[in-house]
Design a protein around this motif. Structure first.
Motif, short mmCIF file in Angstrom:
data_model
loop_
_atom_site.label_atom_id
_atom_site.label_comp_id
_atom_site.label_asym_id
_atom_site.label_seq_id
_atom_site.Cartn_x
_atom_site.Cartn_y
_atom_site.Cartn_z
N GLN A 1 0.82 -1.21 0.00
CA GLN A 1 0.00 0.00 0.00
C GLN A 1 0.86 1.26 0.00
O GLN A 1 0.56 2.22 -0.73
CB GLN A 1 -0.93 0.01 1.21
N ILE A 2 1.92 1.25 0.78
CA ILE A 2 2.77 2.44 0.90
C ILE A 2 3.73 2.54 -0.29
O ILE A 2 3.85 3.59 -0.93
CB ILE A 2 3.57 2.40 2.21
N GLU A 3 4.43 1.47 -0.59
CA GLU A 3 5.44 1.48 -1.66
C GLU A 3 4.83 1.82 -3.01
O GLU A 3 5.42 2.55 -3.80
CB GLU A 3 6.12 0.12 -1.72
N LEU A 4 3.64 1.28 -3.29
CA LEU A 4 3.06 1.39 -4.63
C LEU A 4 1.86 2.33 -4.68
O LEU A 4 1.10 2.31 -5.65
CB LEU A 4 2.64 -0.01 -5.11
N CYS A 5 1.70 3.17 -3.68
CA CYS A 5 0.55 4.07 -3.68
C CYS A 5 0.57 4.97 -4.91
O CYS A 5 1.63 5.37 -5.40
CB CYS A 5 0.51 4.92 -2.41
N PHE A 6 -0.62 5.24 -5.43
CA PHE A 6 -0.85 6.08 -6.61
C PHE A 6 -0.31 5.46 -7.90
O PHE A 6 -0.12 6.15 -8.89
CB PHE A 6 -0.25 7.49 -6.42
N GLU A 7 -0.07 4.14 -7.89
CA GLU A 7 0.42 3.45 -9.08
C GLU A 7 -0.59 2.39 -9.55
O GLU A 7 -0.23 1.48 -10.30
CB GLU A 7 1.79 2.85 -8.81
N ASN A 8 -1.84 2.52 -9.08
CA ASN A 8 -2.95 1.68 -9.55
C ASN A 8 -2.83 0.21 -9.16
O ASN A 8 -3.28 -0.67 -9.90
CB ASN A 8 -3.13 1.78 -11.07
N HIS A 9 -2.28 -0.05 -7.98
CA HIS A 9 -2.18 -1.44 -7.50
C HIS A 9 -3.15 -1.74 -6.35
O HIS A 9 -3.55 -2.89 -6.17
CB HIS A 9 -0.76 -1.73 -7.01
N ARG A 10 -3.49 -0.73 -5.58
CA ARG A 10 -4.18 -0.98 -4.31
C ARG A 10 -5.52 -1.68 -4.48
O ARG A 10 -5.82 -2.65 -3.78
CB ARG A 10 -4.36 0.34 -3.55
N TRP A 11 -6.37 -1.22 -5.42
CA TRP A 11 -7.68 -1.85 -5.60
C TRP A 11 -7.53 -3.31 -6.02
O TRP A 11 -8.22 -4.19 -5.48
CB TRP A 11 -8.50 -1.07 -6.61
N PHE A 12 -6.61 -3.58 -6.93
CA PHE A 12 -6.39 -4.95 -7.36
C PHE A 12 -5.86 -5.82 -6.22
O PHE A 12 -6.20 -7.00 -6.11
CB PHE A 12 -5.43 -4.99 -8.54
N ASP A 13 -5.01 -5.24 -5.37
CA ASP A 13 -4.50 -5.99 -4.22
C ASP A 13 -5.63 -6.34 -3.25
O ASP A 13 -5.68 -7.45 -2.70
CB ASP A 13 -3.43 -5.18 -3.49
N LEU A 14 -6.55 -5.40 -3.03
CA LEU A 14 -7.68 -5.67 -2.15
C LEU A 14 -8.57 -6.77 -2.74
O LEU A 14 -9.05 -7.65 -2.01
CB LEU A 14 -8.49 -4.40 -1.92
N LEU A 15 -8.79 -6.72 -4.05
CA LEU A 15 -9.58 -7.77 -4.69
C LEU A 15 -8.90 -9.12 -4.55
O LEU A 15 -9.53 -10.14 -4.21
CB LEU A 15 -9.76 -7.44 -6.17
N ARG A 16 -7.61 -9.14 -4.85
CA ARG A 16 -6.85 -10.39 -4.86
C ARG A 16 -6.80 -11.04 -3.48
O ARG A 16 -6.84 -12.27 -3.35
CB ARG A 16 -5.43 -10.08 -5.36
N SER A 17 -6.75 -10.22 -2.45
CA SER A 17 -6.65 -10.75 -1.09
C SER A 17 -8.00 -11.12 -0.50
O SER A 17 -8.06 -11.74 0.58
CB SER A 17 -5.99 -9.70 -0.18
N GLY A 18 -9.08 -10.74 -1.18
CA GLY A 18 -10.42 -11.00 -0.66
C GLY A 18 -10.84 -10.06 0.46
O GLY A 18 -11.82 -10.30 1.16
N LYS A 19 -10.11 -8.96 0.62
CA LYS A 19 -10.38 -8.04 1.72
C LYS A 19 -11.08 -6.75 1.27
O LYS A 19 -11.29 -5.84 2.08
CB LYS A 19 -9.07 -7.68 2.44
N ALA A 20 -11.43 -6.65 -0.01
CA ALA A 20 -11.96 -5.40 -0.53
C ALA A 20 -13.23 -4.96 0.20
O ALA A 20 -13.37 -3.78 0.57
CB ALA A 20 -12.23 -5.52 -2.03
N THR A 21 -14.16 -5.86 0.40
CA THR A 21 -15.43 -5.48 1.03
C THR A 21 -15.23 -4.98 2.44
O THR A 21 -15.73 -3.90 2.81
CB THR A 21 -16.41 -6.67 1.02
#
Length: 498
Positions: free
Chosen positions: A435-455
């Motif tokens: 989240q910190i290293e890659l912020c503003f590089e369009n990874h966070r939403w996909f990471d939340l989806l991938r981890s199952g933690k988005a909701t």
């Protein structure tokens, strides 16, 4: 007649691109007859350049909204004077509907790139050119097609799977039916594997800066496997990127976003932009600045104070996620501006803050894959294979932390904030670092989806956002009430289905 307008989603109109002197150019030059084109190396080079071109529009225009504002990393500054940006507010607050033009634009641009790749791959064998050359062109086309499909399948789920050139309206309708997600992923993996086989480890000459390489394709395929929970298949790909000795971390995190140091040693793939009135520039600095900045202090130009500005504003959740002493914060976020409109600090993204000689047209590239991402992906995969207190997973996690000026995390550390005692603890640690290293590089939403933690994450985030914003401006009561994991498939494109 209306639905025929959207046939352009699938039928490719070939745009021929010329090559600039210094690096990959995406500048269209002229339209040529399809019967006499696709014959020579120069023509195929122009054609593959045109397949990269839609990515410029995607990253400039809508990807940051769908990939970053959708997450807990960024939001927006409400503009009471210009309400023409509600489409972006809807995306941020999970209120988007199937007529949202930004969502539609993303899908259309993605299929434009896919269509151009299809034409290249179908026409290339008949050209009978040098094998080394055709392999490289094919490798790029396979990667770009896979990359576009990977983005849209994660955003929309079932989508039309078009893998051949479409040359008529009737053909377009035949291929407009959505395919199962599993079939789309099967095609993505096949394309990524073909790209790995065909692409070079490196290119020579400045004219090839920005082109994808074997390492780019390996990184993407590793992320595909991670999305499918096939961590064991991702590990050898990531180790291969590391063992290639092509990439290394920049000593200074901020160098990744310095316009004078683009395509540097940490860059695995970045979207290329050229400063100037040539149609190839980026405008991140203008889009991401608060709309009520009163002068030219940020961009070098007076901003219009309209719905053009005030987007991708870092959230309080993200600001609170930084550890004390993290060097990345100062390189990523500017917290010096206090909003005249709201009387509070309005932070904004600093990563793309290069002032340009021409208003709204900078040369800031956008990073897609960086070497730090490879380290964090490998750390995550190794942990998913089994937690090991002294294993390589900690090594790769801590290499990223050390560059940020932070102490190592370890199993059994006497400081509770640095102690990682279990597999679940490590999952949380690597998610935080991403989240910190890659912020503003369009990874966070996909990471939340991938981890199952988005909701769960976005529901809690929404409650905090509402509590903060209720005293600043009127927030829609429907905001964050339905955390949708997929974007609504655009109504206009759905009209193509049988």
């Amino acid at each position: 007649m209306k639905k025929y307008t959207y046939i352009l989603l699938i039928i490719t109109v070939s745009v021929i691109a010329g090559c600039k002197k210094d690096y990959l150019s995406l500048q269209p030059t002229s339209t040529q007859n399809t019967e006499n084109f696709y014959k020579t190396p120069v023509q195929f080079t122009q054609a593959i350049n045109s397949a990269y071109a839609p990515l410029q529009g995607l990253y400039n225009g809508s990807f940051w909204a769908l990939g970053e504002m959708r997450s807990d990393n960024t939001s927006y500054e409400f503009n009471p004077n210009d309400r023409s940006g509600t489409n972006k507010e809807e995306i941020d607050e999970f209120r988007d509907i199937n007529t949202n033009d930004m969502v539609n634009a993303f899908l259309v641009s993605s299929y434009t790139g896919i269509g151009r790749c299809n034409v290249i791959l179908d026409r290339l064998p008949a050209a009978k050119l040098n094998t080394a050359f055709t392999d490289t062109i094919a490798g790029q086309a396979y990667f770009l097609r896979a990359f576009n499909y990977f983005n849209i399948v994660r955003m929309f789920g079932r989508v039309p799977l078009v893998l051949k050139e479409v040359s008529s309206v009737s053909e377009a309708f035949k291929v407009a039916t959505k395919a199962d997600v599993e079939a789309v992923y099967t095609a993505i993996i096949a394309d990524a594997q073909a790209a790995i086989t065909n692409l070079p480890v490196q290119y020579t000459g400045d004219g090839n800066k920005g082109r994808v390489t074997k390492g780019t394709a390996q990184t993407m395929l590793a992320e595909v496997y991670m999305t499918q929970k096939k961590f064991d298949l991702a590990i050898p790909l990531l180790r291969s990127v590391i063992s290639s000795n092509v990439y290394h971390l920049n000593a200074n995190y901020a160098d990744n976003f310095d316009m004078s140091k683009e395509n540097g040693p940490e860059s695995i793939f970045e979207i290329q932009y050229i400063e100037g009135p040539n149609g190839l520039g980026s405008d991140f600095i203008d889009t991401f600045v608060p709309w009520d900045v009163p002068d030219d202090s940020v961009t070098g130009w007076n901003i219009p104070h309209s719905a053009q500005n005030g987007w991708n504003i870092p959230t309080q959740d993200l600001l609170d996620a930084y550890e004390p002493g993290d060097k990345r914060k100062a390189a990523s976020i500017d917290t010096s501006f206090t909003s005249d409109e709201y009387g509070v600090i309005m932070p904004f993204i600093k990563k793309y803050q290069s002032k340009a000689a021409v208003k709204g047209i900078t040369g800031n590239n956008f990073p897609v894959y960086r070497y730090a991402d490879v380290y964090l992906m490998l750390a995550e995969c190794l942990n998913e294979q089994g937690f090991a207190g002294g294993g390589d997973s900690f090594k790769y996690l801590n290499l990223v932390r050390e560059r940020a000026g932070l102490p190592d995390k370890s199993a059994g550390n006497t400081k509770p904030e640095l102690n990682v005692a279990s597999q679940e603890d490590f999952r949380a640690a690597v998610a935080h670092e991403r989240q910190i290293e890659l912020c503003f590089e369009n990874h966070r939403w996909f990471d939340l989806l991938r981890s199952g933690k988005a909701t769960a994450v976005m529901t809690a985030h929404g409650a905090r956002e509402k509590a903060i914003k209720k005293d600043l401006w009127v927030i829609n009561p429907a905001a964050y009430t339905n955390v949708k994991l997929l974007f609504p498939y655009p109504l206009s494109q759905g009209n193509l289905e049988h």
